[in-house]
Motif scaffolding. Structure first.
Motif, PDB file in Angstrom:
ATOM      1  N   ALA A 260       0.982  -1.395   0.059  1.00  0.00           N
ATOM      2  CA  ALA A 260       0.025   0.095  -0.010  1.00  0.00           C
ATOM      3  C   ALA A 260       0.783   1.249   0.028  1.00  0.00           C
ATOM      4  N   GLU A 261       0.533   2.221  -0.738  1.00  0.00           N
ATOM      5  CA  GLU A 261       1.353   3.341  -0.730  1.00  0.00           C
ATOM      6  C   GLU A 261       1.357   4.210   0.359  1.00  0.00           C
ATOM      7  N   GLY A 262       2.604   4.374   0.948  1.00  0.00           N
ATOM      8  CA  GLY A 262       2.849   5.242   2.131  1.00  0.00           C
ATOM      9  C   GLY A 262       2.805   4.271   3.265  1.00  0.00           C
ATOM     10  N   ARG A 263       2.857   3.003   2.969  1.00  0.00           N
ATOM     11  CA  ARG A 263       2.760   1.942   4.228  1.00  0.00           C
ATOM     12  C   ARG A 263       3.670   1.010   4.155  1.00  0.00           C
ATOM     13  N   CYS A 264       4.174   0.738   5.385  1.00  0.00           N
ATOM     14  CA  CYS A 264       5.402  -0.182   5.536  1.00  0.00           C
ATOM     15  C   CYS A 264       4.911  -1.724   5.647  1.00  0.00           C
ATOM     16  N   LEU A 265       5.519  -2.574   4.829  1.00  0.00           N
ATOM     17  CA  LEU A 265       5.212  -4.200   4.883  1.00  0.00           C
ATOM     18  C   LEU A 265       6.424  -4.671   5.665  1.00  0.00           C
ATOM     19  N   LEU A 266       6.433  -5.506   6.527  1.00  0.00           N
ATOM     20  CA  LEU A 266       7.708  -6.203   7.480  1.00  0.00           C
ATOM     21  C   LEU A 266       7.623  -7.738   7.174  1.00  0.00           C
ATOM     22  N   PHE A 267       8.464  -8.360   6.678  1.00  0.00           N
ATOM     23  CA  PHE A 267       8.712  -9.732   6.408  1.00  0.00           C
ATOM     24  C   PHE A 267      10.171 -10.300   6.758  1.00  0.00           C
ATOM     25  N   ASP A 268       9.978 -11.603   6.748  1.00  0.00           N
ATOM     26  CA  ASP A 268      11.434 -12.294   7.158  1.00  0.00           C
ATOM     27  C   ASP A 268      11.628 -12.950   5.579  1.00  0.00           C
ATOM     28  N   ASP A 269      12.627 -12.529   4.989  1.00  0.00           N
ATOM     29  CA  ASP A 269      12.862 -13.066   3.687  1.00  0.00           C
ATOM     30  C   ASP A 269      13.613 -14.306   3.855  1.00  0.00           C
ATOM     31  N   SER A 270      14.152 -14.921   5.067  1.00  0.00           N
ATOM     32  CA  SER A 270      14.694 -16.263   5.129  1.00  0.00           C
ATOM     33  C   SER A 270      13.412 -17.193   4.620  1.00  0.00           C
ATOM     34  N   PHE A 271      12.195 -16.912   4.988  1.00  0.00           N
ATOM     35  CA  PHE A 271      11.010 -17.750   4.391  1.00  0.00           C
ATOM     36  C   PHE A 271      11.045 -17.791   2.614  1.00  0.00           C
ATOM     37  N   LEU A 272      10.763 -18.885   2.120  1.00  0.00           N
ATOM     38  CA  LEU A 272      10.534 -18.955   0.598  1.00  0.00           C
ATOM     39  C   LEU A 272       9.812 -17.863   0.250  1.00  0.00           C
ATOM     40  N   HIS A 273      10.082 -16.936  -0.589  1.00  0.00           N
ATOM     41  CA  HIS A 273       9.217 -15.519  -1.008  1.00  0.00           C
ATOM     42  C   HIS A 273       9.354 -15.296  -2.503  1.00  0.00           C
ATOM     43  N   THR A 274       8.314 -14.791  -3.045  1.00  0.00           N
ATOM     44  CA  THR A 274       8.368 -14.249  -4.355  1.00  0.00           C
ATOM     45  C   THR A 274       7.659 -12.951  -4.623  1.00  0.00           C
ATOM     46  N   ALA A 275       7.515 -12.260  -5.526  1.00  0.00           N
ATOM     47  CA  ALA A 275       6.730 -11.171  -5.789  1.00  0.00           C
ATOM     48  C   ALA A 275       6.544 -10.970  -7.179  1.00  0.00           C
ATOM     49  N   PHE A 276       5.228 -10.330  -7.526  1.00  0.00           N
ATOM     50  CA  PHE A 276       4.928 -10.276  -8.791  1.00  0.00           C
ATOM     51  C   PHE A 276       3.851  -8.979  -9.330  1.00  0.00           C
ATOM     52  N   HIS A 277       4.240  -8.574 -10.195  1.00  0.00           N
ATOM     53  CA  HIS A 277       3.301  -7.363 -10.892  1.00  0.00           C
ATOM     54  C   HIS A 277       2.646  -7.925 -12.159  1.00  0.00           C
ATOM     55  N   GLU A 278       1.203  -8.092 -11.913  1.00  0.00           N
ATOM     56  CA  GLU A 278       0.255  -8.735 -13.124  1.00  0.00           C
ATOM     57  C   GLU A 278      -0.603  -7.566 -13.287  1.00  0.00           C
ATOM     58  N   GLY A 279      -0.263  -6.291 -12.988  1.00  0.00           N
ATOM     59  CA  GLY A 279      -1.101  -5.260 -13.344  1.00  0.00           C
ATOM     60  C   GLY A 279      -0.900  -4.929 -14.897  1.00  0.00           C
ATOM     61  N   PRO A 280      -1.939  -3.954 -15.404  1.00  0.00           N
ATOM     62  CA  PRO A 280      -1.897  -3.230 -16.951  1.00  0.00           C
ATOM     63  C   PRO A 280      -0.774  -2.649 -16.947  1.00  0.00           C
ATOM     64  N   PRO A 281       0.000  -2.208 -18.104  1.00  0.00           N
ATOM     65  CA  PRO A 281       1.084  -1.543 -18.500  1.00  0.00           C
ATOM     66  C   PRO A 281       0.736  -0.007 -18.158  1.00  0.00           C
ATOM     67  N   GLU A 282      -0.497   0.380 -18.340  1.00  0.00           N
ATOM     68  CA  GLU A 282      -0.913   1.660 -18.119  1.00  0.00           C
ATOM     69  C   GLU A 282      -0.782   2.062 -16.712  1.00  0.00           C
ATOM     70  N   GLU A 283      -0.920   1.295 -15.857  1.00  0.00           N
ATOM     71  CA  GLU A 283      -0.775   1.629 -14.374  1.00  0.00           C
ATOM     72  C   GLU A 283       0.670   1.689 -13.861  1.00  0.00           C
ATOM     73  N   GLY A 284       1.800   1.475 -14.782  1.00  0.00           N
ATOM     74  CA  GLY A 284       3.145   1.632 -14.487  1.00  0.00           C
ATOM     75  C   GLY A 284       3.717   0.473 -13.544  1.00  0.00           C
ATOM     76  N   PRO A 285       4.937   0.740 -13.207  1.00  0.00           N
ATOM     77  CA  PRO A 285       5.725  -0.102 -12.361  1.00  0.00           C
ATOM     78  C   PRO A 285       5.137   0.022 -10.772  1.00  0.00           C
ATOM     79  N   ARG A 286       5.602  -1.074 -10.321  1.00  0.00           N
ATOM     80  CA  ARG A 286       5.334  -1.277  -8.766  1.00  0.00           C
ATOM     81  C   ARG A 286       6.770  -0.806  -8.084  1.00  0.00           C
ATOM     82  N   VAL A 287       6.863   0.291  -7.061  1.00  0.00           N
ATOM     83  CA  VAL A 287       7.845   0.678  -6.637  1.00  0.00           C
ATOM     84  C   VAL A 287       7.985   0.605  -5.008  1.00  0.00           C
ATOM     85  N   VAL A 288       9.002   0.122  -4.357  1.00  0.00           N
ATOM     86  CA  VAL A 288       8.913   0.131  -3.045  1.00  0.00           C
ATOM     87  C   VAL A 288      10.296   0.409  -2.418  1.00  0.00           C
ATOM     88  N   PHE A 289      10.613   1.017  -1.614  1.00  0.00           N
ATOM     89  CA  PHE A 289      11.889   1.486  -0.839  1.00  0.00           C
ATOM     90  C   PHE A 289      12.068   0.468   0.282  1.00  0.00           C
TER      91      PHE A 289
END
Length: 369
Positions: A315-344
């Motif tokens: 969510a924009e402006g919100r932090c998400l905390l996770f333990d990346d020693s767990f098996l994990h993945t990420a994906f962006h299946e949104g439409p091209p017109e919505e632009g990239p997914r960006v996180v700090f």
């Protein structure tokens, strides 16, 4: 001019110095009543004091002198052997200038790097580093780290497939794929308050993507499909000076975080960009001593992070905390017109890693060690 007694002699002075404690108050009053002004009296009083000191037991004086010498030596030794002040993220910039930086991304050149190299002697190397730390400082509070290094192979081999850190597993830490915001409340709130600042600096950087070449400072990561770009401020404990100068306010913000890992190879801070249609292959992080924090900057629809089989959305402006020693993945299946997914993204200490353990782990896993 000083006060001197009219009716006391040198013998009297010595008698006063050696008088019993019970008579001290009475004699002091009588003594003060009999003083008058005389420089000779001061000389006699000093001479009497010196003679009284000489009359003391020589063995006791020698013992006191030895204790004083030992105390001075101890103060010098402790002061010289104080743990080095591990540089904050701010101090890493200067040292990073002399390290290999390619396209703004720090690459490790050491064949012995515990973060990048997997070999049979890794446990021995870690144990050697721990022994060196304990020899310099202390074994106090090192029980869990010692246990983890001693039985690292068993821990990693016996871990369920859902959580298998690739480099180092610290035993007896609470295990969960996601953490609540309260796990590192101060840093989470600080990042969220500065959401607009980080977003503005990203948007300035992202304008360079108008041409076809990869802009300076960005790194392209391997993915099964799509494009995944990262812009590192801190990479494996090493600051990337050129990138930090391009994001000065975000860089300064890192120095205000209380639990940011900035001094060992498990610490990173970067802007992560997923283009539409991108999937990141499932993988494990290197260790369970950290929490990976994602601050959402741009979060189009149909973007998910899956950790340990559990999906979550940014969510924009919100932090998400996770333990990346767990098996994990990420994906962006949104439409091209919505632009990239960006996180700090920034790596924070696991809240159950004690301060003494953090200092030792910074030493054991120092960049290039």
């Amino acid at each position: 001019m000083v006060w001197v007694p009219l009716r006391t002699t040198r013998t009297d002075h010595r008698a006063l110095l050696c008088a019993p404690t019970t008579r001290s108050t009475t004699m002091s009053l009588e003594w003060l009543m009999d003083w008058s002004w005389s420089l000779d009296g001061l000389r006699d009083f000093i001479a009497t004091g010196i003679q009284s000191f000489r009359d003391c037991d020589a063995t006791a004086l020698a013992a006191v002198a030895c204790l004083l010498v030992l105390f001075v030596w101890y103060c010098y030794h402790v002061g010289r052997e104080q743990p080095r002040a591990y540089a904050s993220v701010n101090a890493l910039m200067q040292s990073a200038e002399v390290n290999g930086v390619q396209n703004g991304y720090v690459y490790c050149h050491s064949p012995e790097c515990v973060r990048c190299t997997h070999h049979d002697g890794l446990n021995q190397k870690l144990y050697h580093n721990l022994q060196e730390y304990a020899k310099r400082y202390s074994w106090s509070g090192m029980g869990r780290i010692h246990k983890g290094i001693r039985e690292q192979g068993r821990y990693l081999n016996s871990r369920p497939s859902i959580q298998k850190p690739e480099v180092f597993f610290l035993p007896d830490l609470p295990t969960m794929p996601y953490f609540s915001r309260d796990a590192q409340k101060h840093d989470v709130e600080l990042l969220e308050r500065n959401f607009q600042t980080i977003l503005c600096e990203f948007e300035t950087l992202y304008k360079a993507f108008s041409n076809c070449s990869l802009p300076q400072g960005w790194k392209m990561n391997s993915t099964p499909s799509g494009e995944w770009f990262t812009f590192y401020l801190v990479n494996q404990g090493m600051c990337v000076p050129r990138n930090c100068r391009r994001c000065p306010r975000t860089y300064r913000l890192l120095g205000s975080l209380r639990t940011c890992i900035g001094n060992n190879v498990f610490g990173n801070a970067c802007i992560s960009v997923l283009s539409p249609g991108t999937v990141i292959a499932e993988h494990y992080g290197p260790t369970n001593i950290r929490i990976r924090c994602h601050l959402g900057l741009k979060t189009p629809s149909n973007c998910e992070l899956v950790v340990g089989g559990e999906p979550q959305c940014w969510a924009e402006g919100r932090c998400l905390l996770f333990d990346d020693s767990f098996l994990h993945t990420a994906f962006h299946e949104g439409p091209p017109e919505e632009g990239p997914r960006v996180v700090f993204m920034v790596d924070l200490w696991h809240p159950n890693v004690a301060a003494a353990e953090r200092q030792a782990l910074d030493f054991i896993f120092a960049p290039g060690r």
